[in-house]
Enzyme design. Structure first.
Site, mmCIF file in Angstrom:
data_model
loop_
_atom_site.group_PDB
_atom_site.id
_atom_site.type_symbol
_atom_site.label_atom_id
_atom_site.label_comp_id
_atom_site.label_asym_id
_atom_site.label_seq_id
_atom_site.Cartn_x
_atom_site.Cartn_y
_atom_site.Cartn_z
ATOM 1 N N TYR A 130 100.550 78.715 41.305
ATOM 2 C CA TYR A 130 100.215 78.846 39.877
ATOM 3 C C TYR A 130 101.436 78.458 39.020
ATOM 4 O O TYR A 130 101.300 77.974 37.903
ATOM 5 C CB TYR A 130 99.718 80.266 39.576
ATOM 6 C CG TYR A 130 98.875 80.351 38.322
ATOM 7 C CD1 TYR A 130 97.684 79.625 38.194
ATOM 8 C CD2 TYR A 130 99.271 81.141 37.254
ATOM 9 C CE1 TYR A 130 96.923 79.704 37.037
ATOM 10 C CE2 TYR A 130 98.501 81.234 36.101
ATOM 11 C CZ TYR A 130 97.337 80.511 36.002
ATOM 12 O OH TYR A 130 96.584 80.591 34.859
ATOM 13 N N LYS B 149 101.425 81.489 30.880
ATOM 14 C CA LYS B 149 100.494 82.597 30.588
ATOM 15 C C LYS B 149 101.274 83.855 30.182
ATOM 16 O O LYS B 149 100.784 84.663 29.387
ATOM 17 C CB LYS B 149 99.611 82.906 31.801
ATOM 18 C CG LYS B 149 98.575 81.815 32.124
ATOM 19 C CD LYS B 149 97.540 81.656 31.032
ATOM 20 C CE LYS B 149 96.371 80.796 31.482
ATOM 21 N NZ LYS B 149 95.538 80.361 30.345
HETATM 22 P P1 NAP Z 1 88.117 74.161 31.858
HETATM 23 O O1 NAP Z 1 86.657 74.168 31.806
HETATM 24 O O2 NAP Z 1 88.774 72.976 32.462
HETATM 25 O O3 NAP Z 1 88.680 74.432 30.392
HETATM 26 C C1 NAP Z 1 89.992 74.090 29.995
HETATM 27 C C2 NAP Z 1 89.871 73.492 28.628
HETATM 28 O O4 NAP Z 1 91.172 73.237 28.047
HETATM 29 C C3 NAP Z 1 89.133 72.150 28.645
HETATM 30 O O5 NAP Z 1 88.096 72.172 27.690
HETATM 31 C C4 NAP Z 1 90.234 71.179 28.240
HETATM 32 O O6 NAP Z 1 89.737 70.037 27.575
HETATM 33 C C5 NAP Z 1 91.014 72.061 27.299
HETATM 34 N N1 NAP Z 1 92.271 71.427 26.896
HETATM 35 C C6 NAP Z 1 93.303 71.044 27.686
HETATM 36 N N2 NAP Z 1 94.244 70.451 26.923
HETATM 37 C C7 NAP Z 1 93.784 70.476 25.635
HETATM 38 C C8 NAP Z 1 94.304 70.017 24.392
HETATM 39 N N3 NAP Z 1 95.490 69.407 24.301
HETATM 40 N N4 NAP Z 1 93.562 70.206 23.265
HETATM 41 C C9 NAP Z 1 92.349 70.795 23.333
HETATM 42 N N5 NAP Z 1 91.809 71.244 24.483
HETATM 43 C C10 NAP Z 1 92.528 71.085 25.624
HETATM 44 O O7 NAP Z 1 88.676 75.404 32.704
HETATM 45 P P2 NAP Z 1 88.524 76.987 32.524
HETATM 46 O O8 NAP Z 1 88.839 77.545 33.855
HETATM 47 O O9 NAP Z 1 87.272 77.315 31.835
HETATM 48 O O10 NAP Z 1 89.778 77.341 31.595
HETATM 49 C C11 NAP Z 1 89.664 78.010 30.358
HETATM 50 C C12 NAP Z 1 90.792 79.015 30.203
HETATM 51 O O11 NAP Z 1 90.592 80.069 31.144
HETATM 52 C C13 NAP Z 1 92.186 78.467 30.486
HETATM 53 O O12 NAP Z 1 93.105 79.034 29.585
HETATM 54 C C14 NAP Z 1 92.449 78.966 31.891
HETATM 55 O O13 NAP Z 1 93.835 79.057 32.184
HETATM 56 C C15 NAP Z 1 91.810 80.327 31.791
HETATM 57 N N6 NAP Z 1 91.537 80.998 33.061
HETATM 58 C C16 NAP Z 1 90.844 80.361 34.031
HETATM 59 C C17 NAP Z 1 90.614 80.995 35.246
HETATM 60 C C18 NAP Z 1 89.876 80.301 36.361
HETATM 61 O O14 NAP Z 1 90.015 80.730 37.519
HETATM 62 N N7 NAP Z 1 89.091 79.276 36.089
HETATM 63 C C19 NAP Z 1 91.083 82.316 35.448
HETATM 64 C C20 NAP Z 1 91.773 82.951 34.430
HETATM 65 C C21 NAP Z 1 92.002 82.280 33.235
HETATM 66 P P3 NAP Z 1 89.627 68.640 28.425
HETATM 67 O O15 NAP Z 1 88.721 68.907 29.559
HETATM 68 O O16 NAP Z 1 89.112 67.701 27.420
HETATM 69 O O17 NAP Z 1 91.029 68.320 28.873
#
Ligand code: NAP
Length: 256
Positions: A156, A163
Protein backbone atom coordinates in the site's frame (compact mmCIF):
# COMPACT_ATOMS: atom_id res chain seq x y z
CA UNK A 1 -39.58 5.69 7.40
CA UNK A 2 -39.23 8.82 5.24
CA UNK A 3 -36.25 9.20 2.92
CA UNK A 4 -33.20 10.25 4.92
CA UNK A 5 -31.79 12.65 2.31
CA UNK A 6 -34.98 14.14 0.87
CA UNK A 7 -34.39 17.71 -0.29
CA UNK A 8 -30.59 17.43 -0.06
CA UNK A 9 -28.16 17.98 -2.93
CA UNK A 10 -25.02 15.84 -2.95
CA UNK A 11 -21.87 16.25 -5.02
CA UNK A 12 -20.08 12.92 -5.55
CA UNK A 13 -16.50 12.85 -6.87
CA UNK A 14 -14.94 9.55 -7.89
CA UNK A 15 -17.45 7.56 -9.93
CA UNK A 16 -15.35 5.80 -12.57
CA UNK A 17 -17.59 2.80 -13.27
CA UNK A 18 -20.18 0.47 -11.70
CA UNK A 19 -17.60 -0.98 -9.31
CA UNK A 20 -16.59 2.39 -7.84
CA UNK A 21 -17.39 2.88 -4.17
CA UNK A 22 -18.68 6.33 -5.17
CA UNK A 23 -21.26 4.67 -7.44
CA UNK A 24 -22.61 2.57 -4.55
CA UNK A 25 -22.82 5.79 -2.52
CA UNK A 26 -24.58 7.68 -5.33
CA UNK A 27 -27.16 4.88 -5.62
CA UNK A 28 -27.80 4.84 -1.86
CA UNK A 29 -28.16 8.63 -1.85
CA UNK A 30 -30.68 8.40 -4.70
CA UNK A 31 -32.63 5.74 -2.78
CA UNK A 32 -32.82 8.18 0.15
CA UNK A 33 -34.14 11.01 -2.03
CA UNK A 34 -31.03 13.14 -2.65
CA UNK A 35 -30.44 15.11 -5.83
CA UNK A 36 -27.08 13.95 -7.26
CA UNK A 37 -24.30 15.78 -9.03
CA UNK A 38 -21.47 13.55 -10.28
CA UNK A 39 -18.09 14.60 -11.63
CA UNK A 40 -15.75 12.86 -14.06
CA UNK A 41 -12.06 13.35 -14.69
CA UNK A 42 -11.71 14.49 -18.30
CA UNK A 43 -13.25 13.37 -21.57
CA UNK A 44 -12.02 9.76 -21.16
CA UNK A 45 -14.56 9.14 -18.40
CA UNK A 46 -17.34 11.47 -19.56
CA UNK A 47 -19.51 8.99 -21.48
CA UNK A 48 -19.33 6.30 -18.80
CA UNK A 49 -20.25 8.69 -16.01
CA UNK A 50 -23.01 10.34 -18.06
CA UNK A 51 -24.44 6.89 -18.79
CA UNK A 52 -24.43 6.00 -15.08
CA UNK A 53 -25.91 9.39 -14.15
CA UNK A 54 -28.72 8.58 -16.59
CA UNK A 55 -29.78 5.81 -14.18
CA UNK A 56 -30.28 8.35 -11.38
CA UNK A 57 -33.32 10.67 -11.41
CA UNK A 58 -32.26 14.05 -12.78
CA UNK A 59 -28.58 13.69 -11.84
CA UNK A 60 -26.18 16.24 -13.31
CA UNK A 61 -22.59 15.64 -14.47
CA UNK A 62 -19.70 18.10 -14.41
CA UNK A 63 -16.06 17.70 -15.36
CA UNK A 64 -13.45 17.98 -12.60
CA UNK A 65 -9.80 16.94 -12.50
CA UNK A 66 -8.92 17.78 -8.89
CA UNK A 67 -5.29 18.55 -9.77
CA UNK A 68 -6.36 21.54 -11.91
CA UNK A 69 -7.28 24.72 -9.99
CA UNK A 70 -9.09 26.05 -13.07
CA UNK A 71 -11.37 22.98 -13.03
CA UNK A 72 -12.21 23.55 -9.37
CA UNK A 73 -13.09 27.18 -10.15
CA UNK A 74 -15.25 26.02 -13.06
CA UNK A 75 -16.93 23.43 -10.81
CA UNK A 76 -17.75 26.13 -8.27
CA UNK A 77 -19.32 28.30 -11.02
CA UNK A 78 -21.38 25.40 -12.33
CA UNK A 79 -22.60 24.56 -8.83
CA UNK A 80 -23.48 28.21 -8.20
CA UNK A 81 -25.37 28.27 -11.50
CA UNK A 82 -27.67 25.49 -10.29
CA UNK A 83 -29.07 28.08 -7.85
CA UNK A 84 -29.31 25.43 -5.11
CA UNK A 85 -27.27 25.21 -1.93
CA UNK A 86 -25.05 22.14 -1.58
CA UNK A 87 -25.57 19.83 1.39
CA UNK A 88 -23.15 16.94 0.91
CA UNK A 89 -19.72 16.35 -0.64
CA UNK A 90 -18.37 12.83 -1.16
CA UNK A 91 -14.63 12.76 -1.97
CA UNK A 92 -13.86 9.26 -3.25
CA UNK A 93 -10.63 9.87 -5.12
CA UNK A 94 -7.10 8.53 -4.94
CA UNK A 95 -4.17 7.93 -7.24
CA UNK A 96 -0.56 6.73 -7.02
CA UNK A 97 1.86 5.53 -9.67
CA UNK A 98 1.59 1.78 -10.11
CA UNK A 99 5.33 1.24 -9.53
CA UNK A 100 4.99 2.92 -6.12
CA UNK A 101 2.45 0.26 -5.15
CA UNK A 102 4.74 -2.68 -5.81
CA UNK A 103 8.35 -1.77 -5.02
CA UNK A 104 9.59 -1.12 -1.46
CA UNK A 105 8.24 2.12 0.07
CA UNK A 106 11.79 3.36 0.60
CA UNK A 107 12.13 3.54 -3.22
CA UNK A 108 9.28 6.06 -3.60
CA UNK A 109 10.36 8.95 -5.83
CA UNK A 110 9.87 12.60 -4.90
CA UNK A 111 7.46 13.02 -7.84
CA UNK A 112 5.51 9.86 -6.97
CA UNK A 113 5.18 10.95 -3.35
CA UNK A 114 3.96 14.43 -4.38
CA UNK A 115 1.50 13.07 -6.96
CA UNK A 116 -0.10 10.60 -4.53
CA UNK A 117 -0.49 13.32 -1.90
CA UNK A 118 -1.80 15.90 -4.36
CA UNK A 119 -4.57 13.69 -5.80
CA UNK A 120 -5.38 11.62 -2.72
CA UNK A 121 -5.05 14.08 0.19
CA UNK A 122 -4.64 17.71 -0.85
CA UNK A 123 -7.67 17.44 -3.13
CA UNK A 124 -9.92 17.02 -0.07
CA UNK A 125 -8.66 20.39 1.18
CA UNK A 126 -9.04 22.17 -2.16
CA UNK A 127 -12.46 20.70 -2.97
CA UNK A 128 -13.72 21.47 0.56
CA UNK A 129 -12.55 25.08 0.15
CA UNK A 130 -14.32 25.20 -3.22
CA UNK A 131 -17.69 23.95 -2.00
CA UNK A 132 -17.89 25.16 1.63
CA UNK A 133 -19.27 28.60 0.63
CA UNK A 134 -22.13 26.80 -1.16
CA UNK A 135 -23.08 24.91 2.02
CA UNK A 136 -25.11 27.84 3.26
CA UNK A 137 -27.27 25.72 5.59
CA UNK A 138 -24.37 23.64 6.88
CA UNK A 139 -23.31 20.38 5.30
CA UNK A 140 -21.53 17.06 5.44
CA UNK A 141 -18.19 16.38 3.76
CA UNK A 142 -16.83 12.84 3.68
CA UNK A 143 -13.86 11.06 2.21
CA UNK A 144 -12.80 7.43 1.73
CA UNK A 145 -9.73 6.15 3.52
CA UNK A 146 -8.10 2.82 4.36
CA UNK A 147 -6.42 1.04 7.28
CA UNK A 148 -3.06 1.51 5.49
CA UNK A 149 -3.13 5.06 6.91
CA UNK A 150 -2.69 3.66 10.41
CA UNK A 151 -0.82 0.36 9.94
CA UNK A 152 1.68 -0.99 7.47
CA UNK A 153 -0.13 -2.91 4.73
CA UNK A 154 2.19 -4.63 2.27
CA UNK A 155 2.34 -2.83 -1.11
CA UNK A 156 0.00 0.00 0.00
CA UNK A 157 3.15 2.10 0.51
CA UNK A 158 2.90 5.76 -0.49
CA UNK A 159 -0.89 5.50 -0.59
CA UNK A 160 -0.88 4.65 3.13
CA UNK A 161 1.16 7.77 3.83
CA UNK A 162 -1.19 9.87 1.67
CA UNK A 163 -4.20 8.39 3.52
CA UNK A 164 -2.57 9.37 6.84
CA UNK A 165 -2.38 12.95 5.51
CA UNK A 166 -5.99 12.62 4.37
CA UNK A 167 -7.17 11.50 7.82
CA UNK A 168 -5.29 14.37 9.51
CA UNK A 169 -6.86 16.73 6.95
CA UNK A 170 -10.30 15.44 8.00
CA UNK A 171 -9.57 16.59 11.56
CA UNK A 172 -8.19 20.01 10.60
CA UNK A 173 -11.04 20.66 8.15
CA UNK A 174 -13.60 19.60 10.76
CA UNK A 175 -12.11 22.13 13.19
CA UNK A 176 -12.08 24.90 10.54
CA UNK A 177 -15.54 24.34 9.11
CA UNK A 178 -17.48 23.32 12.22
CA UNK A 179 -18.49 26.92 12.99
CA UNK A 180 -20.32 26.96 9.63
CA UNK A 181 -22.21 23.81 10.58
CA UNK A 182 -20.15 21.73 8.16
CA UNK A 183 -19.10 18.28 9.38
CA UNK A 184 -16.08 16.47 7.93
CA UNK A 185 -15.52 12.73 8.34
CA UNK A 186 -13.74 9.78 6.80
CA UNK A 187 -15.01 6.27 6.10
CA UNK A 188 -12.27 3.67 6.34
CA UNK A 189 -13.53 0.93 4.05
CA UNK A 190 -12.23 -2.61 4.06
CA UNK A 191 -10.74 -3.87 0.78
CA UNK A 192 -13.20 -3.91 -2.14
CA UNK A 193 -12.49 -5.05 -5.72
CA UNK A 194 -12.48 -1.83 -7.79
CA UNK A 195 -10.32 -0.44 -10.63
CA UNK A 196 -8.08 1.41 -8.12
CA UNK A 197 -7.69 -1.67 -5.93
CA UNK A 198 -6.52 -3.68 -8.93
CA UNK A 199 -3.47 -1.36 -9.04
CA UNK A 200 -2.27 -2.78 -5.73
CA UNK A 201 -0.01 -5.81 -6.12
CA UNK A 202 -1.42 -9.05 -4.60
CA UNK A 203 -4.73 -7.38 -3.72
CA UNK A 204 -6.55 -10.72 -3.73
CA UNK A 205 -4.38 -11.94 -0.85
CA UNK A 206 -5.55 -8.90 1.16
CA UNK A 207 -9.17 -9.91 0.50
CA UNK A 208 -8.41 -13.47 1.64
CA UNK A 209 -6.65 -12.30 4.82
CA UNK A 210 -9.60 -10.10 5.81
CA UNK A 211 -12.17 -12.81 5.13
CA UNK A 212 -10.32 -15.27 7.32
CA UNK A 213 -9.45 -12.92 10.23
CA UNK A 214 -12.17 -10.26 10.45
CA UNK A 215 -14.74 -10.74 13.25
CA UNK A 216 -17.52 -11.06 10.65
CA UNK A 217 -15.44 -13.65 8.70
CA UNK A 218 -16.01 -11.89 5.37
CA UNK A 219 -15.12 -8.77 3.45
CA UNK A 220 -17.30 -5.67 3.56
CA UNK A 221 -19.71 -4.83 0.74
CA UNK A 222 -19.85 -1.53 -1.18
CA UNK A 223 -23.48 -1.16 -0.05
CA UNK A 224 -22.37 -1.23 3.59
CA UNK A 225 -19.95 1.62 2.95
CA UNK A 226 -22.72 3.46 1.11
CA UNK A 227 -25.19 3.10 4.00
CA UNK A 228 -22.59 4.58 6.37
CA UNK A 229 -22.23 7.46 3.90
CA UNK A 230 -26.03 7.94 4.09
CA UNK A 231 -25.77 8.11 7.90
CA UNK A 232 -23.01 10.74 7.73
CA UNK A 233 -24.85 12.75 5.06
CA UNK A 234 -28.15 12.72 6.93
CA UNK A 235 -29.31 14.43 10.10
CA UNK A 236 -28.72 11.11 11.91
CA UNK A 237 -25.01 11.96 11.80
CA UNK A 238 -25.46 15.54 13.00
CA UNK A 239 -23.25 15.10 16.10
CA UNK A 240 -20.37 13.37 14.28
CA UNK A 241 -17.42 15.32 12.90
CA UNK A 242 -13.66 14.89 12.62
CA UNK A 243 -14.03 11.11 12.81
CA UNK A 244 -12.93 8.11 10.82
CA UNK A 245 -15.57 5.36 10.84
CA UNK A 246 -14.41 1.85 9.98
CA UNK A 247 -16.65 -0.19 7.68
CA UNK A 248 -14.43 -3.24 7.38
CA UNK A 249 -16.24 -6.24 8.91
CA UNK A 250 -14.28 -5.37 12.07
CA UNK A 251 -10.83 -6.27 10.71
CA UNK A 252 -9.08 -3.24 12.26
CA UNK A 253 -9.66 -4.40 15.86
CA UNK A 254 -7.78 -7.67 15.44
CA UNK A 255 -4.34 -8.33 16.86
CA UNK A 256 -2.79 -11.76 17.03
P1 NAP B 1 -12.20 3.77 -8.34
O1 NAP B 1 -13.51 3.32 -8.79
O2 NAP B 1 -11.05 3.55 -9.25
O3 NAP B 1 -12.31 5.31 -7.93
C1 NAP B 1 -11.19 6.17 -7.85
C2 NAP B 1 -11.61 7.46 -8.47
O4 NAP B 1 -10.59 8.48 -8.32
C3 NAP B 1 -11.86 7.32 -9.98
O5 NAP B 1 -13.12 7.85 -10.30
C4 NAP B 1 -10.74 8.18 -10.56
O6 NAP B 1 -11.08 8.74 -11.81
C5 NAP B 1 -10.65 9.24 -9.49
N1 NAP B 1 -9.49 10.11 -9.71
C6 NAP B 1 -8.18 9.77 -9.74
N2 NAP B 1 -7.45 10.86 -10.02
C7 NAP B 1 -8.33 11.90 -10.16
C8 NAP B 1 -8.18 13.29 -10.45
N3 NAP B 1 -6.98 13.84 -10.66
N4 NAP B 1 -9.29 14.07 -10.52
C9 NAP B 1 -10.52 13.52 -10.34
N5 NAP B 1 -10.72 12.22 -10.06
C10 NAP B 1 -9.62 11.42 -9.97
O7 NAP B 1 -11.77 3.05 -6.97
P2 NAP B 1 -12.44 3.01 -5.52
O8 NAP B 1 -11.84 1.82 -4.87
O9 NAP B 1 -13.89 3.19 -5.61
O10 NAP B 1 -11.76 4.28 -4.80
C11 NAP B 1 -12.51 5.32 -4.22
C12 NAP B 1 -11.86 5.76 -2.92
O11 NAP B 1 -12.01 4.71 -1.97
C13 NAP B 1 -10.37 6.03 -3.00
O12 NAP B 1 -10.04 7.13 -2.19
C14 NAP B 1 -9.78 4.76 -2.42
O13 NAP B 1 -8.47 4.96 -1.90
C15 NAP B 1 -10.78 4.50 -1.33
N6 NAP B 1 -10.77 3.15 -0.76
C16 NAP B 1 -10.84 2.07 -1.57
C17 NAP B 1 -10.80 0.79 -1.02
C18 NAP B 1 -10.84 -0.43 -1.89
O14 NAP B 1 -10.43 -1.51 -1.43
N7 NAP B 1 -11.33 -0.35 -3.12
C19 NAP B 1 -10.70 0.63 0.38
C20 NAP B 1 -10.64 1.76 1.19
C21 NAP B 1 -10.67 3.02 0.60
P3 NAP B 1 -10.46 8.05 -13.16
O15 NAP B 1 -10.93 6.65 -13.18
O16 NAP B 1 -11.00 8.90 -14.23
O17 NAP B 1 -8.96 8.15 -13.02
Amino acid sequence: MSALLAGKTALVLGVANRWSIAWAIAQAFQREGAHLILTYQGERQRLTVEELAGELDGAECFSCDVTQEAELTALRSRLEATGKPLDVLVHSIAFANREDLSRPFVETSRDGFALAHDVSAYSLVSVSRTVAPLMSSGGSIMTLTYLGAQRVVTNYNVMGVAKAALEASVRYLAADLGAQGIRVNGISAGPIKTASARGIKDFSSVLDAVASRAPLKRNCEPGEVADTAVFLASDLGRGVTGNVLYVDAGFQIMGL
